[in-house]
Write a protein that holds these residues in place. Structure first.
Motif, PDB file in Angstrom:
ATOM      1  N   GLU A   1       0.832  -1.193   0.000  1.00 52.63           N
ATOM      2  CA  GLU A   1       0.000   0.000   0.000  1.00 52.63           C
ATOM      3  C   GLU A   1       0.871   1.248   0.000  1.00 52.63           C
ATOM      4  O   GLU A   1       1.925   1.281   0.628  1.00 52.63           O
ATOM      5  N   LEU A   2       0.430   2.286  -0.710  1.00 49.61           N
ATOM      6  CA  LEU A   2       1.022   3.613  -0.635  1.00 49.61           C
ATOM      7  C   LEU A   2       0.035   4.499   0.118  1.00 49.61           C
ATOM      8  O   LEU A   2      -1.132   4.601  -0.271  1.00 49.61           O
ATOM      9  N   ILE A   3       0.487   5.143   1.188  1.00 47.27           N
ATOM     10  CA  ILE A   3      -0.375   5.969   2.032  1.00 47.27           C
ATOM     11  C   ILE A   3       0.170   7.389   2.046  1.00 47.27           C
ATOM     12  O   ILE A   3       1.362   7.598   2.307  1.00 47.27           O
ATOM     13  N   VAL A   4      -0.682   8.368   1.763  1.00 39.76           N
ATOM     14  CA  VAL A   4      -0.271   9.771   1.770  1.00 39.76           C
ATOM     15  C   VAL A   4      -0.342  10.298   3.202  1.00 39.76           C
ATOM     16  O   VAL A   4      -1.408  10.330   3.806  1.00 39.76           O
ATOM     17  N   ILE A   5       0.801  10.731   3.726  1.00 40.81           N
ATOM     18  CA  ILE A   5       0.920  11.139   5.124  1.00 40.81           C
ATOM     19  C   ILE A   5       0.833  12.652   5.287  1.00 40.81           C
ATOM     20  O   ILE A   5       0.305  13.147   6.285  1.00 40.81           O
ATOM     21  N   ALA A   6       1.346  13.406   4.335  1.00 38.61           N
ATOM     22  CA  ALA A   6       1.342  14.869   4.462  1.00 38.61           C
ATOM     23  C   ALA A   6       1.443  15.503   3.083  1.00 38.61           C
ATOM     24  O   ALA A   6       1.962  14.899   2.137  1.00 38.61           O
ATOM     25  N   ALA A   7       0.939  16.729   2.994  1.00 39.59           N
ATOM     26  CA  ALA A   7       1.059  17.522   1.765  1.00 39.59           C
ATOM     27  C   ALA A   7       0.613  18.942   2.057  1.00 39.59           C
ATOM     28  O   ALA A   7      -0.434  19.154   2.677  1.00 39.59           O
ATOM     29  N   ASN A   8       1.417  19.908   1.636  1.00 40.62           N
ATOM     30  CA  ASN A   8       1.026  21.312   1.645  1.00 40.62           C
ATOM     31  C   ASN A   8       0.591  21.807   3.035  1.00 40.62           C
ATOM     32  O   ASN A   8      -0.364  22.576   3.160  1.00 40.62           O
ATOM     33  N   GLY A   9       1.294  21.356   4.070  1.00 41.95           N
ATOM     34  CA  GLY A   9       1.014  21.840   5.418  1.00 41.95           C
ATOM     35  C   GLY A   9      -0.014  21.032   6.189  1.00 41.95           C
ATOM     36  O   GLY A   9      -0.297  21.336   7.350  1.00 41.95           O
ATOM     37  N   ARG A  10      -0.581  20.017   5.583  1.00 41.90           N
ATOM     38  CA  ARG A  10      -1.531  19.156   6.282  1.00 41.90           C
ATOM     39  C   ARG A  10      -0.864  17.820   6.583  1.00 41.90           C
ATOM     40  O   ARG A  10      -0.236  17.223   5.715  1.00 41.90           O
ATOM     41  N   ILE A  11      -1.007  17.355   7.831  1.00 45.02           N
ATOM     42  CA  ILE A  11      -0.408  16.092   8.274  1.00 45.02           C
ATOM     43  C   ILE A  11      -1.519  15.161   8.731  1.00 45.02           C
ATOM     44  O   ILE A  11      -2.465  15.583   9.414  1.00 45.02           O
ATOM     45  N   LEU A  12      -1.426  13.903   8.368  1.00 46.55           N
ATOM     46  CA  LEU A  12      -2.440  12.906   8.695  1.00 46.55           C
ATOM     47  C   LEU A  12      -2.755  12.912  10.190  1.00 46.55           C
ATOM     48  O   LEU A  12      -1.852  12.864  11.022  1.00 46.55           O
ATOM     49  N   GLY A  13      -4.035  12.986  10.520  1.00 46.57           N
ATOM     50  CA  GLY A  13      -4.478  12.923  11.909  1.00 46.57           C
ATOM     51  C   GLY A  13      -4.497  14.250  12.625  1.00 46.57           C
ATOM     52  O   GLY A  13      -4.959  14.332  13.767  1.00 46.57           O
ATOM     53  N   LYS A  14      -3.996  15.305  11.975  1.00 46.09           N
ATOM     54  CA  LYS A  14      -3.960  16.628  12.611  1.00 46.09           C
ATOM     55  C   LYS A  14      -4.977  17.550  11.945  1.00 46.09           C
ATOM     56  O   LYS A  14      -5.018  17.665  10.721  1.00 46.09           O
ATOM     57  N   GLN A  15      -5.784  18.228  12.751  1.00 43.22           N
ATOM     58  CA  GLN A  15      -6.784  19.148  12.230  1.00 43.22           C
ATOM     59  C   GLN A  15      -6.152  20.448  11.741  1.00 43.22           C
ATOM     60  O   GLN A  15      -6.632  21.076  10.806  1.00 43.22           O
ATOM     61  N   GLU A  16      -5.065  20.847  12.391  1.00 45.43           N
ATOM     62  CA  GLU A  16      -4.435  22.130  12.089  1.00 45.43           C
ATOM     63  C   GLU A  16      -3.752  22.095  10.718  1.00 45.43           C
ATOM     64  O   GLU A  16      -3.016  21.152  10.392  1.00 45.43           O
ATOM     65  N   LEU A  17      -4.009  23.122   9.914  1.00 38.15           N
ATOM     66  CA  LEU A  17      -3.295  23.303   8.658  1.00 38.15           C
ATOM     67  C   LEU A  17      -2.112  24.225   8.928  1.00 38.15           C
ATOM     68  O   LEU A  17      -2.289  25.386   9.284  1.00 38.15           O
ATOM     69  N   LEU A  18      -0.906  23.714   8.793  1.00 38.31           N
ATOM     70  CA  LEU A  18       0.286  24.472   9.135  1.00 38.31           C
ATOM     71  C   LEU A  18       0.631  25.487   8.050  1.00 38.31           C
ATOM     72  O   LEU A  18       0.414  25.240   6.859  1.00 38.31           O
TER      73      LEU A  18
END
Length: 296
Positions: free
Chosen positions: A165-182
């Motif tokens: 499986e390939l799982i996308v963990i982060a992109a463009n300031g968003r991290i999996l499981g975190k509500q906050e957009l960095l």
């Protein structure tokens, strides 16, 4: 660089021994065919990135497209080394972020008849389109069956066959499981992060993502520390075992000072680190010595 991986904690250690044999065997085939194993190909595109991931079922994901015309390196590798035909093409492309050394090769593939069948993904970065970007990446992508480049969803899972499986963990300031957009003003920190899982084998690929400044190693950078939160998210979301870490780690940003800190190493504990770097890099002089020493 080529490796094929079976479902084993120690498979990564076999990588350096398999390269020459696999290249020879692929050169004598008339046409590419799935091996039934997970394959990771680090394609030599000079200073830049291009990583081809092939699942056990033959699903083909090209992560980044190099910094030069694809006729120089990318097309010869797919066509002549792998024997991948235009009709077979690719299923997905993922451009980690909108810097030139990661998107330039697609036009040559499309011009040669190679299609992308399912999706063309980018990070979702707001960096403005350039004429070069439209000519070599965005325009050619729109000509493929997959169509226009779209932002990749964090949390997306791509099945690669046999449980891989390939799982996308982060992109463009968003991290999996975190509500906050960095807030990520540096384009490198918008990089798409993916985790490849196959049984007990784990491999992380994170473009040019930053690790922030670090006093213990004297790293100085304006990039944010995003790698450490990514590592913590992998444990929190149950995708990695803290006692296991990863087998193989992409050394981010071509081994530069801005990425892959000691703290990140210590969290993910890789057995093997891979650096995508070339001689044609101007004055950058990648990779940094203490970054390389940190993997050994």
């Amino acid at each position: 660089m080529v490796s094929r991986m079976r479902k084993s904690r120690h498979t990564a250690l076999l990588m350096c021994f398999s390269i020459s044999v696999l290249l020879i065997s692929s050169q004598v085939r008339a046409e590419w065919e799935p091996s039934g194993q997970l394959e990771v190909h680090y394609i030599n595109v000079g200073q830049g990135g291009a990583t081809l991931i092939i699942g056990p079922n033959g699903t083909r994901v090209l992560y980044d497209l190099g910094r030069v015309d694809g006729r120089r390196h990318l097309l010869p590798y797919l066509r002549d080394t792998l024997k991948l035909t235009p009709e077979q093409g690719l299923h997905y492309t993922i451009v980690s972020h909108r810097d030139k050394d990661h998107y330039m090769g697609l036009k040559a593939l499309v011009d040669a008849g190679y299609d992308v069948k399912v999706a063309n993904y980018g990070s979702g970065s707001a960096k403005a389109d350039s004429k070069t970007m439209r000519k070599n990446w965005l325009g050619p992508a729109a000509q493929t069956l997959a169509g226009t480049v779209r932002p990749i969803p964090v949390g997306l899972r791509l099945a690669l066959g046999d449980g891989a499986e390939l799982i996308v963990i982060a992109a463009n300031g968003r991290i999996l499981g975190k509500q906050e957009l960095l807030s990520v003003p540096n384009e490198n920190d918008r990089s798409v992060v993916v985790l490849i899982k196959y049984g007990k084998f784990d491999y992380i690929l994170d473009g040019d993502l930053g690790a922030g400044a670090e006093s213990c190693t004297q790293h100085q950078t304006r990039q944010r520390n995003l790698q450490e939160p990514v590592a913590i998210a992998l444990f929190t979301e149950g995708l990695l075992d803290e006692n296991h870490g990863v087998d193989v780690m992409h050394i981010a940003h071509h081994g530069s000072e801005s990425s892959t800190s000691a703290a990140y190493y210590n969290l993910l504990r890789p057995e093997v680190g891979l650096i995508s770097v070339g001689m044609d890099q101007g004055n950058f002089r990648h990779p940094r010595k203490d970054v390389v020493e940190g993997v050994l």
